[in-house]
Design a protein around this motif. Structure first.
Motif, PDB file in Angstrom:
ATOM      1  N   GLU A  82       2.560  -3.178 -52.527  1.00 27.08           N
ATOM      2  CA  GLU A  82       3.927  -3.065 -52.013  1.00 27.08           C
ATOM      3  C   GLU A  82       4.044  -3.305 -50.506  1.00 27.08           C
ATOM      4  O   GLU A  82       4.898  -4.106 -50.071  1.00 27.08           O
ATOM      5  CB  GLU A  82       4.509  -1.700 -52.372  1.00 27.08           C
ATOM      6  N   PRO A  83       3.221  -2.653 -49.638  1.00 25.60           N
ATOM      7  CA  PRO A  83       3.371  -2.918 -48.199  1.00 25.60           C
ATOM      8  C   PRO A  83       3.076  -4.367 -47.820  1.00 25.60           C
ATOM      9  O   PRO A  83       3.689  -4.913 -46.899  1.00 25.60           O
ATOM     10  CB  PRO A  83       2.368  -1.955 -47.557  1.00 25.60           C
ATOM     11  N   VAL A  84       2.156  -4.999 -48.564  1.00 30.18           N
ATOM     12  CA  VAL A  84       1.827  -6.406 -48.310  1.00 30.18           C
ATOM     13  C   VAL A  84       3.015  -7.294 -48.666  1.00 30.18           C
ATOM     14  O   VAL A  84       3.402  -8.184 -47.896  1.00 30.18           O
ATOM     15  CB  VAL A  84       0.580  -6.820 -49.117  1.00 30.18           C
ATOM     16  N   LEU A  85       3.595  -7.059 -49.826  1.00 32.63           N
ATOM     17  CA  LEU A  85       4.717  -7.880 -50.279  1.00 32.63           C
ATOM     18  C   LEU A  85       5.935  -7.707 -49.380  1.00 32.63           C
ATOM     19  O   LEU A  85       6.678  -8.673 -49.138  1.00 32.63           O
ATOM     20  CB  LEU A  85       5.067  -7.523 -51.728  1.00 32.63           C
ATOM     21  N   LYS A  86       6.145  -6.486 -48.888  1.00 33.26           N
ATOM     22  CA  LYS A  86       7.273  -6.255 -47.981  1.00 33.26           C
ATOM     23  C   LYS A  86       7.083  -6.990 -46.657  1.00 33.26           C
ATOM     24  O   LYS A  86       8.053  -7.382 -46.010  1.00 33.26           O
ATOM     25  CB  LYS A  86       7.437  -4.757 -47.721  1.00 33.26           C
TER      26      LYS A  86
ATOM     27  N   ASP B 261      11.103 -10.888 -47.948  1.00 34.78           N
ATOM     28  CA  ASP B 261      12.269 -10.014 -47.771  1.00 34.78           C
ATOM     29  C   ASP B 261      12.388  -9.122 -49.010  1.00 34.78           C
ATOM     30  O   ASP B 261      12.427  -9.630 -50.136  1.00 34.78           O
ATOM     31  CB  ASP B 261      13.529 -10.862 -47.616  1.00 34.78           C
ATOM     32  N   PRO B 262      12.421  -7.785 -48.841  1.00 42.11           N
ATOM     33  CA  PRO B 262      12.498  -6.883 -49.999  1.00 42.11           C
ATOM     34  C   PRO B 262      13.680  -7.145 -50.918  1.00 42.11           C
ATOM     35  O   PRO B 262      13.661  -6.710 -52.070  1.00 42.11           O
ATOM     36  CB  PRO B 262      12.589  -5.493 -49.354  1.00 42.11           C
ATOM     37  N   LYS B 263      14.688  -7.853 -50.438  1.00 40.02           N
ATOM     38  CA  LYS B 263      15.850  -8.159 -51.264  1.00 40.02           C
ATOM     39  C   LYS B 263      15.761  -9.547 -51.908  1.00 40.02           C
ATOM     40  O   LYS B 263      16.669  -9.941 -52.638  1.00 40.02           O
ATOM     41  CB  LYS B 263      17.124  -8.074 -50.425  1.00 40.02           C
ATOM     42  N   SER B 264      14.671 -10.250 -51.616  1.00 37.92           N
ATOM     43  CA  SER B 264      14.557 -11.623 -52.095  1.00 37.92           C
ATOM     44  C   SER B 264      14.021 -11.680 -53.523  1.00 37.92           C
ATOM     45  O   SER B 264      13.414 -10.716 -54.030  1.00 37.92           O
ATOM     46  CB  SER B 264      13.633 -12.429 -51.180  1.00 37.92           C
ATOM     47  N   LYS B 265      14.213 -12.830 -54.150  1.00 38.69           N
ATOM     48  CA  LYS B 265      13.714 -13.065 -55.497  1.00 38.69           C
ATOM     49  C   LYS B 265      12.192 -13.099 -55.502  1.00 38.69           C
ATOM     50  O   LYS B 265      11.551 -12.606 -56.450  1.00 38.69           O
ATOM     51  CB  LYS B 265      14.273 -14.387 -56.017  1.00 38.69           C
ATOM     52  N   GLU B 266      11.580 -13.670 -54.458  1.00 37.57           N
ATOM     53  CA  GLU B 266      10.123 -13.761 -54.373  1.00 37.57           C
ATOM     54  C   GLU B 266       9.476 -12.377 -54.381  1.00 37.57           C
ATOM     55  O   GLU B 266       8.448 -12.157 -55.020  1.00 37.57           O
ATOM     56  CB  GLU B 266       9.695 -14.518 -53.111  1.00 37.57           C
ATOM     57  N   TYR B 267      10.109 -11.440 -53.666  1.00 39.17           N
ATOM     58  CA  TYR B 267       9.574 -10.083 -53.599  1.00 39.17           C
ATOM     59  C   TYR B 267       9.619  -9.412 -54.972  1.00 39.17           C
ATOM     60  O   TYR B 267       8.638  -8.812 -55.421  1.00 39.17           O
ATOM     61  CB  TYR B 267      10.352  -9.248 -52.580  1.00 39.17           C
TER      62      TYR B 267
END
Length: 279
Positions: free
Chosen positions: A45-49, A53-59
């Motif tokens: 989770e911290p890496v992906l954030k 963007d936490p609101k993005s589709k990729e996330y």
């Protein structure tokens, strides 16, 4: 793939936070359907954030990708977590060779080989060795025995898993060669054999079972234990080890239930032996 440069999009604090989450929470919220999946996703989770963007589709897709079934030996499994972090970073940098399916396939492909080596090495070799040393130090109630085991095991587990995590992050897909192929199979077989020898040595040193039955004859005393030792020394401890293995491995009896059963058998057996000697 060439050795990647560390911390291109990620910083040291984020990577360390990911490792800490994995080593502390790899078995959190386990179930037969997911096992270590949520612990893996929590560590990512911290890496992906940091990468998306936490609101993005990729996330959302990445977090979902890392929430599917995952299971391996946790300490050596930190290598897989480190590799995945490195691959996610390369994907975020625009490496077209790395996509979500590639990352997930690599995770799934490494679960088995890493688990095979880790289960042979840690529960099969390291833990019995440390326990045998700890039991030797703890004879007579010496508190140094359990302290030695707790400190030594945690140092090996933490330092070893941390090294593997960062090595996986550094090497990326190049580290796959360490755990796949003929070399990995030979290493696994060697560790399994060594672990079996160590377990046998621990059992021979610390499992003690005797029959304190002495039958008084007209002109002599019949010592049952001496007779058994003359035929097959340490026969009863060997039988106890095999019986324990059979019930735990084949019948899936828990160690606690087995210990309680042995306690009852010992209590009843002592009473029978005492009654025979009293005749």
């Amino acid at each position: 793939m060439k050795k990647q440069q560390q911390y291109q999009l990620l910083d040291k604090k984020t990577v360390h936070k990911s490792y800490t989450r994995w080593i502390m929470f790899n078995l959190v919220a386990t179930s037969y359907e997911f096992l270590e999946a949520f612990g893996f996703a929590y560590s990512m989770e911290p890496v992906l954030k940091k990468l998306y963007d936490p609101k993005s589709k990729e996330y959302r897709e990445a977090l979902k990708r890392h929430s599917i079934f995952f299971n391996t030996e946790p300490q050596l499994g930190s290598l897989i977590t480190g590799i995945t972090v490195g691959l996610e970073e390369q994907r975020a940098l625009g490496n077209k060779e790395i996509n979500g399916d590639f990352i997930n396939s690599l995770k799934v492909g490494l679960m088995g080989p890493v688990a095979g080596i880790g289960d042979s090495m840690i529960p099969g070799m390291i833990i019995p060795i440390l326990l045998s040393i700890g039991m030797g130090l703890g004879q007579g109630g010496n508190v140094l025995g359990p302290i030695f085991y707790i400190v030594s095991y945690n140092l090996i587990a933490i330092l070893g898993s941390r090294y593997l995590y960062y090595k996986g992050y550094e090497l990326g897909t190049a580290s796959v060669d360490l755990f796949v192929g003929d070399v990995a199979k030979k290493v696994t077989q060697a560790i399994t054999v060594l672990g079996t020898v160590v377990t046998g040595g621990v059992a021979a040193s610390y499992v003690t079972v005797g029959l304190p039955i002495k039958i008084q004859m007209a002109n002599a005393t019949l010592d049952i234990q001496k007779i058994l030792d003359g035929i097959f020394p340490s026969l009863l401890p060997l039988l106890v080890v095999f019986v324990s293995w059979y019930f735990m491995a084949k019948r899936h009896v828990s160690p606690i239930k087995l210990i309680l059963a042995y306690f009852i058998i010992s209590f009843v057996g002592y009473g029978i032996a005492y009654g025979i000697m009293a005749l």
